[in-house]
Design an enzyme around this catalytic site. Structure first.
Site, PDB file in Angstrom:
ATOM      1  N   CYS A 119       0.834  -1.200   0.000  1.00 38.50           N
ATOM      2  CA  CYS A 119       0.000   0.000   0.000  1.00 38.50           C
ATOM      3  C   CYS A 119       0.875   1.258   0.000  1.00 38.50           C
ATOM      4  CB  CYS A 119      -0.971  -0.006   1.181  1.00 38.50           C
ATOM      5  SG  CYS A 119      -2.293   1.217   1.011  1.00 38.50           S
ATOM      6  N   ASP A 188      -3.415   1.258  10.043  1.00 37.18           N
ATOM      7  CA  ASP A 188      -4.639   2.060  10.204  1.00 37.18           C
ATOM      8  C   ASP A 188      -5.084   2.007  11.651  1.00 37.18           C
ATOM      9  OD1 ASP A 188      -4.735   1.331   7.126  1.00 37.18           O
ATOM     10  OD2 ASP A 188      -5.872   3.165   7.521  1.00 37.18           O
TER      11      ASP A 188
END
Ligand code: RUB
Length: 311
Positions: A119, A188
């Site tokens: 990512c 996250d």
């Protein structure tokens, strides 16, 4: 920028990545507070709700708003000043934490390392760039990160500063893992039991790394740790639209699609979490929540009152 436009920027992923979302939310809260003329508490509560409803998984957004909404004051002017100060404090926390993580994390990267990342994590990239800046020869394997291709952003950002990058499809991770010295990803959310919630596919990368005995490192500011998980809440995994994954023809045929945006990597797959307070084992997550985020001995009920605007 008005509140709804700002919220849409997060929802549509024009503003994305847990740190950036949190910092942007703090800026939006501050701007909004400067505009409010009456009913300050209600208005700021409404703003919190709108921002929190944009993307559910990254706890950095919750922690940013929770930090800012602890403003104090009697008059509207006192409340405004307190909120603005807290928003600015949070923004400088985001900036200084990433700098510190880069300094700490760089020491965990050996000269000549090949690093695999998944990512696009600004925090993981800060570590890689720092290692490059201090003169280490670094090479990076970047996964594409389907379906939104955040790996392309990673590849571009690293190439722009002269770091060698090889882009791979997500399913090539097991094939290349034996050529890699370490994996470094962002976060996250980190739960109270030390699990990592990050971009979908992270747990498969971790599985490959464990099998190949390649260290798996996470770069995460302490505002990525989730106080709510201490009281039993599960992290909500965002499911995004089918259109991000499949062409219209397939959808029209009735093909069903699942598009979870994040997944959970258990703590036993994680070697170290690099935070601004040190490189810590995932087992320390509880202490980070307790000491750093201030949830010391707070009951679930108190937490809910404190965060009433998130329900
Ligand atoms: C981004 C993603 C990142 C983390 C950490 O997902 O999973 O790895 O947010 O990033 P999305 P950072 O693109 O769906 O927001 O270190 O920049 O906070």
């Amino acid at each position: 920028m008005d509140l709804l436009t700002a919220a849409e920027k997060i929802r549509s992923m024009e503003i994305r990545g847990a740190s950036r979302i949190a910092k942007f939310a703090a800026e939006v809260m501050k701007e909004h507070a400067l505009k409010v003329r009456e009913n300050f508490d209600e208005e700021m509560l409404r703003a919190s709700q709108i921002l929190l409803n944009t993307r559910p998984t990254a706890v950095s957004l919750f922690n940013a708003i929770n930090y800012i909404m602890r403003y104090r004051g009697e008059s509207i002017e006192e409340k405004r000043e307190s909120l603005v100060n807290r928003a600015e404090e949070f923004i400088s926390w985001v900036e200084s934490a990433q700098r510190r993580i880069a300094e700490i994390g760089e020491k965990r990267i050996k000269d000549g390392s090949k690093i695999l990342t998944h990512c696009n994590s600004s925090t993981a990239i800060a570590v890689i760039k720092k290692a490059h800046d201090v003169g280490k020869r670094i090479e990076v394997f970047a996964t594409e990160s389907r379906p939104r291709w955040q790996g392309h952003i990673t590849a571009k950002q690293l190439r722009e500063v002269g770091i060698e990058v090889t882009l791979i499809v997500d399913s090539a991770v097991r094939h290349v893992i034996s050529e890699v010295d370490c994996v470094l990803v962002g976060a996250d959310t980190i739960t109270a039991n030390g699990a990592l919630v990050n971009k979908i596919g992270t747990s498969q990368v971790a599985l490959c790394a464990k099998e190949a005995r390649v260290p798996f490192m996470v770069a995460a500011e302490t505002f990525k740790f989730s106080p709510k998980t201490l009281f039993g809440d599960l992290v909500q995994i965002e499911e995004r639209s089918a259109e991000e994954v499949a062409p219209k023809e397939l959808l029209e045929l009735g093909v069903k699609v699942r598009n979870p945006a994040f997944d959970v990597t258990p703590r036993s797959y994680i070697d170290v979490i690099i935070t601004e307070i040190g490189a810590i084992p995932p087992e320390m997550a509880y202490f980070v929540i307790k000491e750093r985020l201030g949830y010391t001995g707070i009951t679930e009920e108190e937490l809910r009152i404190d965060t009433r605007h998130y329900d």
